[in-house]
Design a protein around this motif. Structure first.
Motif, PDB file in Angstrom:
ATOM      1  N   ASP A  70      -6.699   3.012 -11.869  1.00 21.83           N
ATOM      2  CA  ASP A  70      -6.949   4.031 -10.564  1.00 21.83           C
ATOM      3  C   ASP A  70      -6.091   3.360  -9.624  1.00 21.83           C
ATOM      4  O   ASP A  70      -6.305   2.223  -9.022  1.00 21.83           O
ATOM      5  CB  ASP A  70      -8.420   4.040 -10.170  1.00 21.83           C
ATOM      6  CG  ASP A  70      -8.677   5.123  -9.302  1.00 21.83           C
ATOM      7  OD1 ASP A  70      -7.798   5.433  -8.318  1.00 21.83           O
ATOM      8  OD2 ASP A  70      -9.875   5.551  -8.914  1.00 21.83           O
ATOM      9  N   TYR A  71      -4.974   4.059  -8.990  1.00 22.97           N
ATOM     10  CA  TYR A  71      -4.098   3.599  -8.076  1.00 22.97           C
ATOM     11  C   TYR A  71      -4.641   3.694  -6.456  1.00 22.97           C
ATOM     12  O   TYR A  71      -4.088   3.358  -5.583  1.00 22.97           O
ATOM     13  CB  TYR A  71      -2.854   4.342  -8.109  1.00 22.97           C
ATOM     14  CG  TYR A  71      -2.021   3.711  -9.458  1.00 22.97           C
ATOM     15  CD1 TYR A  71      -0.952   2.662  -9.093  1.00 22.97           C
ATOM     16  CD2 TYR A  71      -2.275   4.150 -10.686  1.00 22.97           C
ATOM     17  CE1 TYR A  71      -0.223   2.126 -10.215  1.00 22.97           C
ATOM     18  CE2 TYR A  71      -1.782   3.598 -11.696  1.00 22.97           C
ATOM     19  CZ  TYR A  71      -0.830   2.730 -11.560  1.00 22.97           C
ATOM     20  OH  TYR A  71       0.079   2.137 -12.542  1.00 22.97           O
ATOM     21  N   ARG A  72      -5.736   4.355  -6.394  1.00 24.66           N
ATOM     22  CA  ARG A  72      -6.321   4.624  -5.117  1.00 24.66           C
ATOM     23  C   ARG A  72      -7.552   3.600  -5.058  1.00 24.66           C
ATOM     24  O   ARG A  72      -7.466   3.062  -4.011  1.00 24.66           O
ATOM     25  CB  ARG A  72      -7.066   6.094  -4.941  1.00 24.66           C
ATOM     26  CG  ARG A  72      -5.892   7.058  -5.166  1.00 24.66           C
ATOM     27  CD  ARG A  72      -6.645   8.443  -5.155  1.00 24.66           C
ATOM     28  NE  ARG A  72      -7.293   8.610  -6.451  1.00 24.66           N
ATOM     29  CZ  ARG A  72      -8.038   9.588  -6.719  1.00 24.66           C
ATOM     30  NH1 ARG A  72      -8.127  10.637  -6.019  1.00 24.66           N
ATOM     31  NH2 ARG A  72      -8.527   9.722  -7.879  1.00 24.66           N
ATOM     32  N   GLU A  73      -8.304   3.275  -6.101  1.00 23.38           N
ATOM     33  CA  GLU A  73      -9.434   2.451  -5.933  1.00 23.38           C
ATOM     34  C   GLU A  73      -9.061   1.373  -6.842  1.00 23.38           C
ATOM     35  O   GLU A  73      -9.091   1.220  -8.040  1.00 23.38           O
ATOM     36  CB  GLU A  73     -10.670   2.891  -6.412  1.00 23.38           C
ATOM     37  CG  GLU A  73     -11.323   4.228  -5.638  1.00 23.38           C
ATOM     38  CD  GLU A  73     -11.569   3.764  -3.999  1.00 23.38           C
ATOM     39  OE1 GLU A  73     -12.051   2.617  -4.115  1.00 23.38           O
ATOM     40  OE2 GLU A  73     -11.576   4.338  -3.271  1.00 23.38           O
ATOM     41  N   LEU A  74      -8.649   0.158  -6.198  1.00 22.96           N
ATOM     42  CA  LEU A  74      -8.121  -1.106  -6.894  1.00 22.96           C
ATOM     43  C   LEU A  74      -9.424  -1.984  -7.247  1.00 22.96           C
ATOM     44  O   LEU A  74     -10.414  -1.968  -6.520  1.00 22.96           O
ATOM     45  CB  LEU A  74      -7.239  -1.932  -6.055  1.00 22.96           C
ATOM     46  CG  LEU A  74      -6.024  -1.237  -5.139  1.00 22.96           C
ATOM     47  CD1 LEU A  74      -5.141  -2.034  -4.679  1.00 22.96           C
ATOM     48  CD2 LEU A  74      -5.380  -0.589  -6.574  1.00 22.96           C
ATOM     49  N   ASP A 111       0.758  -1.334   0.111  1.00 27.19           N
ATOM     50  CA  ASP A 111      -0.014  -0.109   0.012  1.00 27.19           C
ATOM     51  C   ASP A 111       1.060   1.379   0.301  1.00 27.19           C
ATOM     52  O   ASP A 111       0.945   2.058   1.029  1.00 27.19           O
ATOM     53  CB  ASP A 111      -0.955  -0.149   1.275  1.00 27.19           C
ATOM     54  CG  ASP A 111      -1.970   1.225   1.389  1.00 27.19           C
ATOM     55  OD1 ASP A 111      -2.224   1.674   0.357  1.00 27.19           O
ATOM     56  OD2 ASP A 111      -2.489   1.594   2.166  1.00 27.19           O
ATOM     57  N   PRO A 117      -4.331  -1.890  -9.942  1.00 25.52           N
ATOM     58  CA  PRO A 117      -5.077  -0.589 -10.221  1.00 25.52           C
ATOM     59  C   PRO A 117      -6.261  -0.743 -11.535  1.00 25.52           C
ATOM     60  O   PRO A 117      -6.653   0.312 -11.717  1.00 25.52           O
ATOM     61  CB  PRO A 117      -3.879   0.302 -10.635  1.00 25.52           C
ATOM     62  CG  PRO A 117      -2.636  -0.238 -10.013  1.00 25.52           C
ATOM     63  CD  PRO A 117      -3.187  -1.886 -10.091  1.00 25.52           C
ATOM     64  N   GLU A 171      -3.040  -7.857  -2.817  1.00 25.73           N
ATOM     65  CA  GLU A 171      -3.276  -6.360  -3.195  1.00 25.73           C
ATOM     66  C   GLU A 171      -2.053  -5.584  -3.333  1.00 25.73           C
ATOM     67  O   GLU A 171      -1.064  -5.718  -2.569  1.00 25.73           O
ATOM     68  CB  GLU A 171      -4.191  -5.770  -2.039  1.00 25.73           C
ATOM     69  CG  GLU A 171      -5.576  -6.615  -1.557  1.00 25.73           C
ATOM     70  CD  GLU A 171      -6.422  -5.813  -0.713  1.00 25.73           C
ATOM     71  OE1 GLU A 171      -6.311  -4.615  -0.786  1.00 25.73           O
ATOM     72  OE2 GLU A 171      -6.950  -6.431   0.080  1.00 25.73           O
ATOM     73  N   ARG A 181      -0.825  -1.764  -5.173  1.00 26.44           N
ATOM     74  CA  ARG A 181      -0.832  -0.373  -6.164  1.00 26.44           C
ATOM     75  C   ARG A 181      -0.004  -0.528  -7.123  1.00 26.44           C
ATOM     76  O   ARG A 181       0.773   0.749  -7.236  1.00 26.44           O
ATOM     77  CB  ARG A 181      -0.770   0.738  -5.089  1.00 26.44           C
ATOM     78  CG  ARG A 181      -1.874   0.596  -3.844  1.00 26.44           C
ATOM     79  CD  ARG A 181      -1.827   2.077  -3.482  1.00 26.44           C
ATOM     80  NE  ARG A 181      -2.798   1.987  -2.104  1.00 26.44           N
ATOM     81  CZ  ARG A 181      -4.165   2.068  -2.202  1.00 26.44           C
ATOM     82  NH1 ARG A 181      -4.772   2.332  -3.536  1.00 26.44           N
ATOM     83  NH2 ARG A 181      -4.963   2.077  -1.096  1.00 26.44           N
ATOM     84  N   SER A 222       3.756   3.339  -6.220  1.00 26.97           N
ATOM     85  CA  SER A 222       4.528   2.367  -7.207  1.00 26.97           C
ATOM     86  C   SER A 222       5.361   1.325  -6.527  1.00 26.97           C
ATOM     87  O   SER A 222       6.644   1.454  -6.664  1.00 26.97           O
ATOM     88  CB  SER A 222       5.358   3.536  -7.899  1.00 26.97           C
ATOM     89  OG  SER A 222       6.306   2.907  -9.100  1.00 26.97           O
TER      90      SER A 222
END
Length: 377
Positions: free
Chosen positions: A346-350, A143, A206, A172, A174, A146
């Protein structure tokens, strides 16, 4: 304040005995969030049996707290001076841990024998390998911004030692890992007989890749052998060389990497403009992607059970290929630059990919139909 159950403290240079006295006066405290720094003054050890959730901005306070019934701990920073304070922590009931990866060497199964969820909040420092001893882990989350190298390292760990993290079923990240190492890791973990480990069932990344990658991935997550499995050569990063380094091909980095078409415009610039992008110390500015130094990987030695010959040969040269590719990318970027990601990533909402469902929709129906429509790209 004896009735307080949830406490947020934002303090700097607070005397350690004063803070511990305050906490001792709250017998029903269930959640503590402490942002700041303690003074250098030493204090006694305080047992807080009521505390279930602890969020701290650095590890120093752990030197003085014992939280035998804590279920969740989040440590966003570290102040390592010799022996890490986290190694002194006694939290036998801990289930969820989010931690700065500089503390990776202090994390062990002895610290939290029932840990089920582990989140790394920053990159590097061997965090990919640290989780290997946790048989209770069901979820690992990279989390931070990159974390591609760390995700690749973890995939290589499970590829070479598929019985590691025996209970793990959710991964999970990002970032998009390299597709060759991801798919072959999931294949080896889920289809190798006789391991007695949990099947990897859920991957969060992502955004969805193209059907070329998505179809075999969902099959593998479902415990089924893809028919056919794409050859290793079609999965590796080098396969995107031609469109990626062709100024006539539009697209963002993530779409090309994920084998999708993309309408993002290519930014063609001259040397003068590139020099303007240089950092203050005169080094070329590198975008969210890895630099050649970051891309270097120290390959693991050996595998248990041994890798098939084709995989062994392939991954023996994996780190060299990645370093060469990123060197080419940086050299090419001196004259042209691609957008890192379009709005499909979207790197916030996977997004969640499982063996049977994609966000509640059967993977072989509407989703794949939409993804395969070229006009959407």
């Amino acid at each position: 304040m004896t009735g307080v159950r949830n406490l947020l403290l934002v303090l700097n240079e607070v005397p350690t005995p004063t803070l511990l006295t305050l906490l001792a006066a709250m017998p029903h405290l269930e959640k503590l969030e402490f942002k700041g720094h303690l003074s250098k003054e030493e204090g006694p050890t305080l047992i807080v049996p009521s505390l279930e959730e602890l969020v701290v901005s650095n590890e120093t306070i752990l030197r003085y707290l014992q939280v035998p019934n804590a279920l969740s701990i989040r440590i966003s920073g570290a102040e390592i001076k010799g022996h890490s304070s986290i190694s002194q922590l006694e939290a036998p009931s801990l289930r969820t841990l989010a931690i700065n990866s500089s503390l990776a060497s202090a994390v062990s199964a002895d610290l939290s024998p029932h840990l089920t969820s582990l989140t790394w909040l920053d990159p590097a420092h061997g965090c990919a390998v640290a989780a290997r001893s946790f048989d209770s882990l069901t979820r690992i989350f990279f989390d931070h911004i990159s974390p591609r190298k760390e995700c690749n390292d973890f995939c290589e760990l499970i590829l070479r030692y598929p019985a590691s993290c025996r209970s793990l079923h959710t991964l999970e990240m990002r970032a998009y890992p390299e597709w060759d190492i991801l798919l072959h890791m999931v294949q080896r973990r889920n289809l190798l007989p006789g391991l007695g480990v949990a099947r990897l069932t859920t991957l969060k990344i992502p955004g969805y890749p193209a059907p070329l990658l998505l179809v075999p991935l969902t099959e593998l997550l479902g415990g089924r052998s893809p028919q056919p499995m794409p050859p290793i050569g079609e999965l590796c990063l080098g396969m995107v060389d031609a469109p990626y380094f062709d100024v006539n091909v539009p697209g963002c980095e993530d779409c090309i990497d994920s084998r999708m078409s993309c309408a993002s415009r290519l930014d063609r610039h001259d040397k003068k403009k590139f020099d303007m992008l240089a950092t203050e110390d005169g080094n070329s500015k590198v975008s969210e992607r890895e630099s050649p130094e970051q891309a270097k990987v120290t390959p693991l030695r050996g595998s248990d059970p041994p890798l098939p010959e084709e995989l062994q040969t392939w991954f023996d040269g994996w780190s060299v290929r990645r370093t060469v590719w990123y060197a080419k990318w940086i050299d090419w970027n001196r004259h042209s630059g691609r957008k890192a990601a379009c709005d499909r990533h979207d790197y916030r909402e996977l997004v969640s990919i499982t063996g049977d469902l994609l966000q509640g929709i059967s993977f072989d129906s509407l989703v794949l139909y939409l993804l395969s429509r070229e006009e959407l790209y």
